[in-house]
Design a protein around this motif. Sequence first.
Motif, PDB file in Angstrom:
ATOM      1  N   HIS A 195       3.391 -13.233   6.763  1.00 51.32           N
ATOM      2  CA  HIS A 195       4.407 -12.190   6.744  1.00 51.32           C
ATOM      3  C   HIS A 195       3.799 -10.796   6.557  1.00 51.32           C
ATOM      4  O   HIS A 195       4.486  -9.846   6.203  1.00 51.32           O
ATOM      5  N   GLY A 196       2.497 -10.696   6.789  1.00 52.26           N
ATOM      6  CA  GLY A 196       1.836  -9.392   6.816  1.00 52.26           C
ATOM      7  C   GLY A 196       1.392  -8.849   5.480  1.00 52.26           C
ATOM      8  O   GLY A 196       1.117  -7.654   5.373  1.00 52.26           O
ATOM      9  N   GLY A 197       1.273  -9.687   4.457  1.00 49.61           N
ATOM     10  CA  GLY A 197       0.833  -9.227   3.146  1.00 49.61           C
ATOM     11  C   GLY A 197      -0.680  -9.262   2.996  1.00 49.61           C
ATOM     12  O   GLY A 197      -1.319 -10.242   3.366  1.00 49.61           O
ATOM     13  N   HIS A 198      -1.237  -8.180   2.478  1.00 48.29           N
ATOM     14  CA  HIS A 198      -2.685  -8.059   2.258  1.00 48.29           C
ATOM     15  C   HIS A 198      -2.933  -7.328   0.937  1.00 48.29           C
ATOM     16  O   HIS A 198      -2.101  -6.532   0.496  1.00 48.29           O
ATOM     17  N   ASN A 199      -4.095  -7.567   0.350  1.00 46.62           N
ATOM     18  CA  ASN A 199      -4.504  -6.838  -0.858  1.00 46.62           C
ATOM     19  C   ASN A 199      -3.403  -6.837  -1.920  1.00 46.62           C
ATOM     20  O   ASN A 199      -3.042  -5.801  -2.472  1.00 46.62           O
ATOM     21  N   TYR A 200      -2.891  -8.019  -2.216  1.00 45.12           N
ATOM     22  CA  TYR A 200      -1.802  -8.179  -3.177  1.00 45.12           C
ATOM     23  C   TYR A 200      -2.397  -8.305  -4.577  1.00 45.12           C
ATOM     24  O   TYR A 200      -3.236  -9.163  -4.827  1.00 45.12           O
ATOM     25  N   SER A 201      -1.963  -7.441  -5.481  1.00 44.20           N
ATOM     26  CA  SER A 201      -2.422  -7.474  -6.866  1.00 44.20           C
ATOM     27  C   SER A 201      -1.227  -7.372  -7.797  1.00 44.20           C
ATOM     28  O   SER A 201      -0.253  -6.689  -7.489  1.00 44.20           O
ATOM     29  N   ILE A 202      -1.309  -8.038  -8.947  1.00 45.51           N
ATOM     30  CA  ILE A 202      -0.289  -7.920  -9.983  1.00 45.51           C
ATOM     31  C   ILE A 202      -1.013  -7.692 -11.306  1.00 45.51           C
ATOM     32  O   ILE A 202      -1.943  -8.420 -11.649  1.00 45.51           O
ATOM     33  N   PHE A 203      -0.559  -6.675 -12.050  1.00 50.10           N
ATOM     34  CA  PHE A 203      -1.143  -6.318 -13.334  1.00 50.10           C
ATOM     35  C   PHE A 203      -0.074  -6.424 -14.414  1.00 50.10           C
ATOM     36  O   PHE A 203       1.103  -6.164 -14.160  1.00 50.10           O
ATOM     37  N   LEU A 204      -0.482  -6.774 -15.623  1.00 43.21           N
ATOM     38  CA  LEU A 204       0.424  -6.894 -16.760  1.00 43.21           C
ATOM     39  C   LEU A 204       0.211  -5.748 -17.743  1.00 43.21           C
ATOM     40  O   LEU A 204      -0.924  -5.436 -18.102  1.00 43.21           O
ATOM     41  N   HIS A 205       1.310  -5.143 -18.186  1.00 53.57           N
ATOM     42  CA  HIS A 205       1.273  -4.197 -19.301  1.00 53.57           C
ATOM     43  C   HIS A 205       1.672  -5.002 -20.537  1.00 53.57           C
ATOM     44  O   HIS A 205       2.844  -5.331 -20.723  1.00 53.57           O
ATOM     45  N   PRO A 206       0.711  -5.397 -21.383  1.00 55.24           N
ATOM     46  CA  PRO A 206       0.982  -6.349 -22.466  1.00 55.24           C
ATOM     47  C   PRO A 206       2.049  -5.913 -23.472  1.00 55.24           C
ATOM     48  O   PRO A 206       2.799  -6.746 -23.968  1.00 55.24           O
ATOM     49  N   GLN A 207       2.126  -4.620 -23.777  1.00 58.06           N
ATOM     50  CA  GLN A 207       3.086  -4.168 -24.775  1.00 58.06           C
ATOM     51  C   GLN A 207       4.532  -4.245 -24.284  1.00 58.06           C
ATOM     52  O   GLN A 207       5.442  -4.492 -25.069  1.00 58.06           O
ATOM     53  N   THR A 208       4.764  -4.035 -22.996  1.00 58.00           N
ATOM     54  CA  THR A 208       6.133  -4.018 -22.463  1.00 58.00           C
ATOM     55  C   THR A 208       6.475  -5.278 -21.676  1.00 58.00           C
ATOM     56  O   THR A 208       7.628  -5.478 -21.315  1.00 58.00           O
ATOM     57  N   LEU A 209       5.472  -6.102 -21.380  1.00 58.43           N
ATOM     58  CA  LEU A 209       5.599  -7.295 -20.539  1.00 58.43           C
ATOM     59  C   LEU A 209       5.989  -6.949 -19.109  1.00 58.43           C
ATOM     60  O   LEU A 209       6.450  -7.797 -18.358  1.00 58.43           O
ATOM     61  N   GLN A 210       5.786  -5.696 -18.718  1.00 54.57           N
ATOM     62  CA  GLN A 210       6.040  -5.305 -17.332  1.00 54.57           C
ATOM     63  C   GLN A 210       4.885  -5.761 -16.451  1.00 54.57           C
ATOM     64  O   GLN A 210       3.718  -5.697 -16.846  1.00 54.57           O
ATOM     65  N   LEU A 211       5.256  -6.217 -15.270  1.00 56.30           N
ATOM     66  CA  LEU A 211       4.288  -6.598 -14.245  1.00 56.30           C
ATOM     67  C   LEU A 211       4.317  -5.530 -13.165  1.00 56.30           C
ATOM     68  O   LEU A 211       5.386  -5.205 -12.629  1.00 56.30           O
ATOM     69  N   PHE A 212       3.167  -4.976 -12.842  1.00 55.57           N
ATOM     70  CA  PHE A 212       3.051  -3.998 -11.767  1.00 55.57           C
ATOM     71  C   PHE A 212       2.459  -4.713 -10.563  1.00 55.57           C
ATOM     72  O   PHE A 212       1.352  -5.246 -10.640  1.00 55.57           O
ATOM     73  N   ALA A 213       3.220  -4.781  -9.483  1.00 57.36           N
ATOM     74  CA  ALA A 213       2.752  -5.462  -8.271  1.00 57.36           C
ATOM     75  C   ALA A 213       2.464  -4.436  -7.181  1.00 57.36           C
ATOM     76  O   ALA A 213       3.228  -3.485  -6.985  1.00 57.36           O
ATOM     77  N   TYR A 214       1.349  -4.633  -6.490  1.00 57.47           N
ATOM     78  CA  TYR A 214       0.945  -3.775  -5.374  1.00 57.47           C
ATOM     79  C   TYR A 214       0.571  -4.671  -4.211  1.00 57.47           C
ATOM     80  O   TYR A 214      -0.149  -5.658  -4.382  1.00 57.47           O
ATOM     81  N   VAL A 215       1.088  -4.337  -3.034  1.00 61.21           N
ATOM     82  CA  VAL A 215       0.749  -5.096  -1.831  1.00 61.21           C
ATOM     83  C   VAL A 215       0.727  -4.146  -0.632  1.00 61.21           C
ATOM     84  O   VAL A 215       1.469  -3.164  -0.594  1.00 61.21           O
ATOM     85  N   GLU A 216      -0.140  -4.447   0.308  1.00 57.69           N
ATOM     86  CA  GLU A 216      -0.159  -3.721   1.573  1.00 57.69           C
ATOM     87  C   GLU A 216       0.453  -4.640   2.615  1.00 57.69           C
ATOM     88  O   GLU A 216       0.117  -5.832   2.682  1.00 57.69           O
ATOM     89  N   ILE A 217       1.386  -4.098   3.398  1.00 58.15           N
ATOM     90  CA  ILE A 217       2.103  -4.907   4.384  1.00 58.15           C
ATOM     91  C   ILE A 217       1.975  -4.301   5.780  1.00 58.15           C
ATOM     92  O   ILE A 217       1.713  -3.108   5.925  1.00 58.15           O
ATOM     93  N   GLU A 218       2.191  -5.141   6.778  1.00 53.37           N
ATOM     94  CA  GLU A 218       2.110  -4.693   8.164  1.00 53.37           C
ATOM     95  C   GLU A 218       3.411  -4.059   8.633  1.00 53.37           C
ATOM     96  O   GLU A 218       3.394  -3.114   9.412  1.00 53.37           O
ATOM     97  N   SER A 219       4.559  -4.606   8.182  1.00 58.12           N
ATOM     98  CA  SER A 219       5.849  -4.023   8.549  1.00 58.12           C
ATOM     99  C   SER A 219       6.894  -4.436   7.525  1.00 58.12           C
ATOM    100  O   SER A 219       6.813  -5.527   6.949  1.00 58.12           O
TER     101      SER A 219
END
Length: 104
Positions: A36-60
């Motif tokens: 589905h065109g996903g590349h360079n997908y990363s997910i990071f955790l902010h431990p104090q807030t339990l927020q997950l930051f997701a980054y992905v590069e897509i084709e469309s």
Amino acid sequence: MIRKACVMKLKPGCEAEYKKRHDELWSEMVEMLRAHGGHNYSIFLHPQTLQLFAYVEIESEEKWQATASNETCQRWWKYMADIMDTNNDNSPVAEDLVDMFYLA
């Protein structure tokens, strides 16, 4: 390539399980994301807030949006629903972030 980012949230005490499940990511999920065109997908955790930051590069956007109706993706959402904030359809509650700066 289109860059996308969002914030999601873990339930308290689920950090290790979230990491474990992603360390053991199903091969069919990897294949589906790439198909589905996903590349360079990363997910990071902010431990104090339990927020997950997701980054992905897509084709469309169209290709990427089609992941939501994919059977593998829906199984993954169901599998993850017990450890993170989700919508009624088990999709993660995700807030898209606005692209403010990029240095290539």
